[in-house]
Write a protein that holds these residues in place. Structure first.
Motif, PDB file in Angstrom:
ATOM      1  N   ALA A   1      -5.877   2.513  10.415  1.00  0.00           N
ATOM      2  CA  ALA A   1      -5.252   1.216  10.146  1.00  0.00           C
ATOM      3  C   ALA A   1      -3.862   1.134  10.757  1.00  0.00           C
ATOM      4  O   ALA A   1      -3.483   0.106  11.347  1.00  0.00           O
ATOM      5  CB  ALA A   1      -5.177   0.983   8.634  1.00  0.00           C
ATOM      6  N   SER A   2      -3.093   2.219  10.647  1.00  0.00           N
ATOM      7  CA  SER A   2      -1.741   2.208  11.221  1.00  0.00           C
ATOM      8  C   SER A   2      -1.787   2.135  12.743  1.00  0.00           C
ATOM      9  O   SER A   2      -0.933   1.492  13.370  1.00  0.00           O
ATOM     10  CB  SER A   2      -0.968   3.455  10.775  1.00  0.00           C
TER      11      SER A   2
ATOM     12  N   GLN B   1      -5.031  -3.240   6.798  1.00  0.00           N
ATOM     13  CA  GLN B   1      -4.813  -2.101   5.918  1.00  0.00           C
ATOM     14  C   GLN B   1      -5.823  -2.111   4.767  1.00  0.00           C
ATOM     15  O   GLN B   1      -6.395  -1.079   4.429  1.00  0.00           O
ATOM     16  CB  GLN B   1      -3.382  -2.154   5.364  1.00  0.00           C
ATOM     17  N   GLY B   2      -6.030  -3.287   4.164  1.00  0.00           N
ATOM     18  CA  GLY B   2      -6.894  -3.357   2.995  1.00  0.00           C
ATOM     19  C   GLY B   2      -8.357  -3.116   3.309  1.00  0.00           C
ATOM     20  O   GLY B   2      -9.030  -2.370   2.591  1.00  0.00           O
TER      21      GLY B   2
ATOM     22  N   GLY C   1       0.914 -13.055   9.726  1.00  0.00           N
ATOM     23  CA  GLY C   1       1.113 -11.623   9.931  1.00  0.00           C
ATOM     24  C   GLY C   1       0.890 -10.819   8.663  1.00  0.00           C
ATOM     25  O   GLY C   1       0.320  -9.724   8.699  1.00  0.00           O
ATOM     26  N   THR C   2       1.334 -11.358   7.538  1.00  0.00           N
ATOM     27  CA  THR C   2       1.069 -10.664   6.273  1.00  0.00           C
ATOM     28  C   THR C   2      -0.431 -10.632   5.976  1.00  0.00           C
ATOM     29  O   THR C   2      -0.934  -9.658   5.411  1.00  0.00           O
ATOM     30  CB  THR C   2       1.798 -11.357   5.104  1.00  0.00           C
ATOM     31  N   VAL C   3      -1.131 -11.711   6.377  1.00  0.00           N
ATOM     32  CA  VAL C   3      -2.589 -11.718   6.220  1.00  0.00           C
ATOM     33  C   VAL C   3      -3.211 -10.628   7.081  1.00  0.00           C
ATOM     34  O   VAL C   3      -4.073  -9.859   6.628  1.00  0.00           O
ATOM     35  CB  VAL C   3      -3.170 -13.095   6.598  1.00  0.00           C
ATOM     36  N   VAL C   4      -2.759 -10.550   8.341  1.00  0.00           N
ATOM     37  CA  VAL C   4      -3.304  -9.547   9.264  1.00  0.00           C
ATOM     38  C   VAL C   4      -3.014  -8.144   8.754  1.00  0.00           C
ATOM     39  O   VAL C   4      -3.897  -7.266   8.726  1.00  0.00           O
ATOM     40  CB  VAL C   4      -2.722  -9.752  10.677  1.00  0.00           C
ATOM     41  N   GLY C   5      -1.760  -7.915   8.338  1.00  0.00           N
ATOM     42  CA  GLY C   5      -1.397  -6.591   7.821  1.00  0.00           C
ATOM     43  C   GLY C   5      -2.187  -6.233   6.583  1.00  0.00           C
ATOM     44  O   GLY C   5      -2.694  -5.104   6.453  1.00  0.00           O
TER      45      GLY C   5
ATOM     46  N   PHE D   1       0.777  -1.230   0.000  1.00  0.00           N
ATOM     47  CA  PHE D   1       0.000   0.000   0.000  1.00  0.00           C
ATOM     48  C   PHE D   1       0.817   1.294   0.000  1.00  0.00           C
ATOM     49  O   PHE D   1       0.263   2.352  -0.286  1.00  0.00           O
ATOM     50  CB  PHE D   1      -0.939   0.024   1.221  1.00  0.00           C
ATOM     51  N   LEU D   2       2.109   1.245   0.343  1.00  0.00           N
ATOM     52  CA  LEU D   2       2.848   2.501   0.454  1.00  0.00           C
ATOM     53  C   LEU D   2       2.977   3.200  -0.898  1.00  0.00           C
ATOM     54  O   LEU D   2       2.848   4.433  -0.985  1.00  0.00           O
ATOM     55  CB  LEU D   2       4.242   2.249   1.049  1.00  0.00           C
TER      56      LEU D   2
END
Length: 530
Positions: free
Chosen positions: A247-248, A201-202, A193-197, A66-67
């Motif tokens: 989200a952050s 965020q998504g 963790g990538t799923v959670v992030g 997303f960045l």
């Protein structure tokens, strides 16, 4: 009467001084049993250790996916300046890795360990700087400098957390099997963790995407997509900015929680006295040792190219889904499907590498993604096919996550077998691997964003020029496929196969047993003197 009973009766009646061998043997057996128990890790310890890998992946997935689109469409930076921020930030992050690795290797042992203080102290600063990345400063002229400084600071604090955590693998157990098992737990949690992030965020941001701005290229867009935009309620850019901050904030809270679980639930094993009393190696010595070790270089270079392939895919996939496939309202769900598929696949790959070997797992796992990378750009855009390809691609993403961190301990063990008098290089090995990976990530993000700038990317445009669509297709398919092919060719020369790995394991176990016996004999002699 049995022979043993007669001997005992004779010794008792004649009062001969019989040496109490049974007690000494019992102590020796108890000590060996204690050593095995110390090397064994409980499920609780493995889970707590695995939680420490989540912060890096949660923030990494949010930033990776997303960045770029945040800097372009929310902060509204010129693509040229966005490419500078992304490249310099990752390059700076890469430079700090070997530096922190060297400092960690020279750190003194504390009651919390040698790695844990780094993890504990860096956490609050990493959380603060991560939150500031997703804040749009009110000053228009200072935005580029703001993001550059804050992004570099966050990467530095994240390095102070992740390098010691990565090296901690070598200090939670002396058993290779236990480390491999803990690594599997870690990879499962990291992919989760990538799923959670991605999910946090998504889903938070995906529900608050500001309406796009019509451009001259909208004539090439299909009518159904235009209708879907017309039916949406208007969302302002300020609401989108607020969604990114929320989200952050959620991710920061999870970061602190995972760091606390790691610190409380994992006990770092103290090195032997021989290691502690040795003079620490200098930075130049560590650099020569690491860069001059052939198996390590081949492993790192092989994974460097394959990691770069997946980083190109990760960094541009959100834009590709939005503009090339036309799934503006579904991109966050497609990303989430990829990560969920990867999480479910981790146990399978752990079983596969145990059953067929790690090199075979590399060949099968990494190449699995190639047909789907080609398929996604060759077929006509269809939402169901996009989801199916995402599920299949996630299986390969899981292998790309698990295998590098599962094979790095093998290289460190191989180095120890061939250099028995050199100690304390674990953090340096891990930090240089992270250095190359992050530098490649910076190059991929910088080149990607700069390529979009040259192609004529339109900020917040509902549609993009044909050149931008073509560039996105190149970045998510042909370029990653070529990089994967180069990485696998390099990996063919990697010398540590299953036979050599098992041999190293036996040699190290024998060496630990000898050191334990030496330590026991020294303590016995000291007791005799006293």
């Amino acid at each position: 009467m049995a022979r043993g009973e007669g001997a005992e009766q004779y010794a008792a009646t004649t009062l001969l001084p019989v040496k109490p061998l049974s007690a000494a043997d019992g102590i020796k057996i108890a000590k060996k049993r204690d050593q095995k128990e110390k090397a064994h890790l409980s499920v609780c310890s493995k889970v707590c250790y695995a939680f420490g890998g989540a912060p890096y992946q949660i923030t990494g997935s949010a930033l990776g996916f997303f960045l770029q689109i945040y800097l372009l469409d929310v902060a509204q930076l010129d693509p040229f300046y966005a490419s500078i921020i992304l490249f310099v930030g990752r390059a700076w992050d890469a430079v700090t890795d070997p530096t922190v690795g060297f400092l960690v290797s020279r750190s003194k042992w504390t009651r919390f360990g040698r790695m844990m203080p780094w993890i504990l102290i860096s956490t609050p600063f990493a959380v603060l700087t991560y939150f500031l990345i997703w804040c749009v400063p009110p000053v228009e002229q200072g935005k580029v400098l703001w993001y550059l400084v804050v992004y570099c600071l966050f990467q530095s604090m994240q390095t102070c957390f992740h390098v010691p955590y990565s090296a901690l693998t070598m200090f939670i157990s002396t058993e290779q099997k236990e480390r491999d098992s803990a690594t599997a737990y870690r990879m499962t949690v990291e992919v989760l963790g990538t799923v959670v992030g991605t999910a946090i965020q998504g889903q938070i941001v995906g529900g608050a995407i500001a309406d796009c701005i019509p451009t001259e290229f909208d004539v090439f867009d299909n009518s159904s997509q235009t209708m879907s935009r017309g039916n949406r309620s208007e969302i302002s850019l300020d609401e989108t900015k607020q969604a990114y901050m929320i989200a952050s904030g959620v991710i920061c809270a999870i970061y602190v929680l995972c760091a606390a679980v790691l610190f409380i639930g994992v006990k770092e094993k103290e090195e032997s006295g021989r290691i502690k009393n040795q003079e620490p190696i200098t930075f130049s010595q560590g650099l020569r040792l690491v860069m001059g070790y052939g198996p390590y270089i081949k492993l790192v270079m092989g994974f460097l190219f394959t990691s770069l392939a997946f980083m190109l895919l990760e960094g541009n996939f959100a834009l590709f889904i939005t503009y090339a496939l036309g799934h503006r309202n579904n991109f966050q769900n497609i990303l989430l499907v990829i990560m969920l598929s990867g999480t479910v696949s981790i146990p399978f790959w752990q079983w596969f590498l145990t059953r067929f070997g790690k090199k075979t797992a590399v060949y099968i796992g990494i190449t699995w993604a190639v047909p789907f990378m080609i398929l996604i750009v060759c077929i006509e855009s269809h939402i169901i096919i996009s989801y199916m390809v995402s599920v299949a691609a996630g299986v390969s993403v899981a292998a790309a996550f698990l295998l590098p961190w599962s094979m790095l301990p093998d290289v460190v063990d191989d180095f120890k077998v061939r250099n028995p008098d050199i100690h304390g290089v674990e953090a340096i090995f891990y930090s240089f691997y992270v250095f190359f990976t992050k530098f490649a990530s910076g190059v991929s993000l910088g080149v990607s964003t700069l390529s979009l700038d040259f192609a004529g990317y339109v900020t917040r445009g509902c549609s993009q020029p044909e050149a931008v669509t073509l560039t996105l297709k190149m970045l998510v398919s042909p370029a990653p496929v070529v990089l994967i092919a180069v990485g696998l060719l390099i990996f063919k020369t990697y010398p540590i196969d299953e036979e050599r790995r098992q041999c190293n394991r036996k040699l190290l176990q024998e060496r630990l047993a000898i050191e334990a016996d030496d330590s026991e004999s020294d303590s016995t002699e000291l007791g005799s003197v006293v």
